[in-house]
Design a protein around this motif. Structure first.
Motif, mmCIF file in Angstrom:
data_model
loop_
_atom_site.group_PDB
_atom_site.id
_atom_site.type_symbol
_atom_site.label_atom_id
_atom_site.label_comp_id
_atom_site.label_asym_id
_atom_site.label_seq_id
_atom_site.Cartn_x
_atom_site.Cartn_y
_atom_site.Cartn_z
ATOM 1 N N TYR A 50 0.845 -1.180 0.000
ATOM 2 C CA TYR A 50 0.000 0.000 0.000
ATOM 3 C C TYR A 50 0.883 1.233 0.000
ATOM 4 C CZ TYR A 50 -3.596 -3.341 1.289
ATOM 5 O OH TYR A 50 -4.451 -4.415 1.287
ATOM 6 N N ILE A 58 -5.008 6.279 -1.038
ATOM 7 C CA ILE A 58 -4.384 4.989 -0.760
ATOM 8 C C ILE A 58 -4.400 4.164 -2.044
ATOM 9 C CG2 ILE A 58 -4.449 2.845 0.554
ATOM 10 C CD1 ILE A 58 -5.713 4.305 2.848
ATOM 11 N N ALA A 60 -3.162 0.436 -3.823
ATOM 12 C CA ALA A 60 -2.892 -0.949 -3.452
ATOM 13 C C ALA A 60 -2.256 -1.701 -4.612
ATOM 14 C CB ALA A 60 -4.177 -1.655 -3.031
ATOM 15 N N TRP A 68 -0.807 -0.712 -9.743
ATOM 16 C CA TRP A 68 -1.456 -0.122 -8.571
ATOM 17 C C TRP A 68 -2.881 0.279 -8.900
ATOM 18 C CZ3 TRP A 68 1.248 0.371 -3.916
ATOM 19 C CH2 TRP A 68 2.615 0.095 -3.996
ATOM 20 N N GLU A 71 -7.811 2.841 -3.875
ATOM 21 C CA GLU A 71 -8.826 2.305 -2.984
ATOM 22 C C GLU A 71 -9.677 3.443 -2.406
ATOM 23 O OE1 GLU A 71 -7.387 -1.964 -2.036
ATOM 24 O OE2 GLU A 71 -7.474 -0.715 -0.233
ATOM 25 N N ARG A 101 -7.759 -1.362 7.505
ATOM 26 C CA ARG A 101 -8.370 -2.093 6.385
ATOM 27 C C ARG A 101 -8.895 -3.434 6.882
ATOM 28 N NH1 ARG A 101 -7.595 -5.313 1.623
ATOM 29 N NH2 ARG A 101 -8.126 -4.195 -0.306
#
Length: 330
Positions: A50, A58, A60, A68, A71, A101
């Motif tokens: 992350y 953010i 991920a 990537w 989120e 999370r």
């Protein structure tokens, strides 16, 4: 921001000592955003990672940082630190914000008990977590970041630096933290302060405190990385680098390879150390004994404040200005 693969940027690497010829690592721009965006920190556990940044961003990755995705988050506060271990992930940031999370892939905001800015966080395999921040903020969780209590020392009168100032009505800001599964923990921050804990952050001892070596001001430490063999590095203001070989019980300043502010560091067991910062990026392949300057991409004009390895010995990834993610191919 759109994750995308971009061809490698041609780069050169020059030793800080003149005349040496070495193979050049290549900074590869994996992803980027627009100029006003920023990523401040990155962390991996295996191939899962992350990256966090301005405006609650953010990102991920599940493939070691090759691609990537963004989120959804419940805040627009900037996230300044992140940690992932197994199915646990925690992000921290402005106004004491903490996001956790869950197993459903959603980020939930929880109460941290402080409104101080939080700069760093780490969680271990048992769900113990530590977060550090401004004005002496040091928080501890035993349930994977769901609830927090203060674990800060009684700063006034507790610790002293070489000038006798630390602890005299002064609560130093702490910028980086690392926590191992056996309960060993390390924290670094203002006045060259490096703390160590053997009980998961319940109590703390001083491994290093200040030297008054940067124009009469004790250098601040911004980044930290400890290896499993007890060797570790801390980096900071004006190119300040500390090294420990005894698990953080003591630290030694090494000759500065730059005068740029260094913001983070990542070290692997094969002796590779990468330090990132303001308009500079440094590489050592011999456990920090010698350093080379990484050139290419926008390193000389931008900043990269977070660095991590997806897996030991893999190419490190750095995050920073314009939400760029660079992979430094060795």
């Amino acid at each position: 921001m759109h994750a995308r693969r971009i061809p490698a940027v041609v780069a050169a690497l020059s030793l800080l000592c003149a005349g040496a010829v070495v193979a050049a690592p290549t900074p590869v721009e994996v992803a980027s955003g627009i100029p006003h965006e920023a990523l401040f920190a990155v962390d991996f556990d295996g191939a899962t990672g992350y990256a966090v940044g301005a405006g609650g961003e953010i990102l991920a990755s599940t493939d070691g940082g090759a691609t990537w995705t963004r989120e959804e988050t419940p805040t627009r506060l900037s996230m300044l630190g992140v940690s992932v271990r197994g199915d646990r992930a925690i992000a921290v940031g402005q106004m004491g914000a903490v996001l956790v999370r869950g197993g459903d892939g959603r980020w939930t905001e929880v109460q941290s008990g402080t409104e101080e800015r939080l700069f760093g966080v780490d969680v271990n395999g048992d769900g113990v977590a530590l977060a550090v921040g401004a004005f002496g903020a040091l928080l501890r969780s035993t349930d994977g970041g769901r609830t927090w209590v203060s674990s800060a020392p009684a700063w006034p009168g507790t610790f002293k630096d070489t000038a006798g100032r630390l602890g005299d009505f002064f609560e130093p800001s702490m910028y980086a933290v690392q926590l191992a599964d056996d309960g060993s923990a390390w924290v670094v921050g203002e006045l060259g302060l490096a703390l160590r804990s053997e009980d998961g952050g319940v109590s703390w001892t001083v491994g290093h405190a200040g030297e008054s070596s940067v124009d009469g001001v004790d250098p601040t430490l911004f980044g930290l990385d400890m290896r499993a063999d007890g060797v570790g590095f801390a980096v900071g203001q004006e190119g300040y680098i500390l090294k420990t070989t005894d698990d953080g019980a003591s630290w030694t300043a090494i000759e500065r390879p730059t005068h740029a502010n260094l913001l983070d560091v990542s070290a692997t067991g094969d002796g590779t150390v990468l330090a990132t910062g303001m308009r500079d990026m440094l590489l050592s392949t011999d456990h920090g004994n010698n350093w080379e300057r990484v050139r290419g991409a926008d390193i000389a004009t931008g900043w990269y404040s977070g660095v991590a390895h997806a897996q030991d010995r893999s190419a490190p990834l750095a995050v920073g200005n314009a939400a760029r993610i660079l992979r430094v191919e060795m």
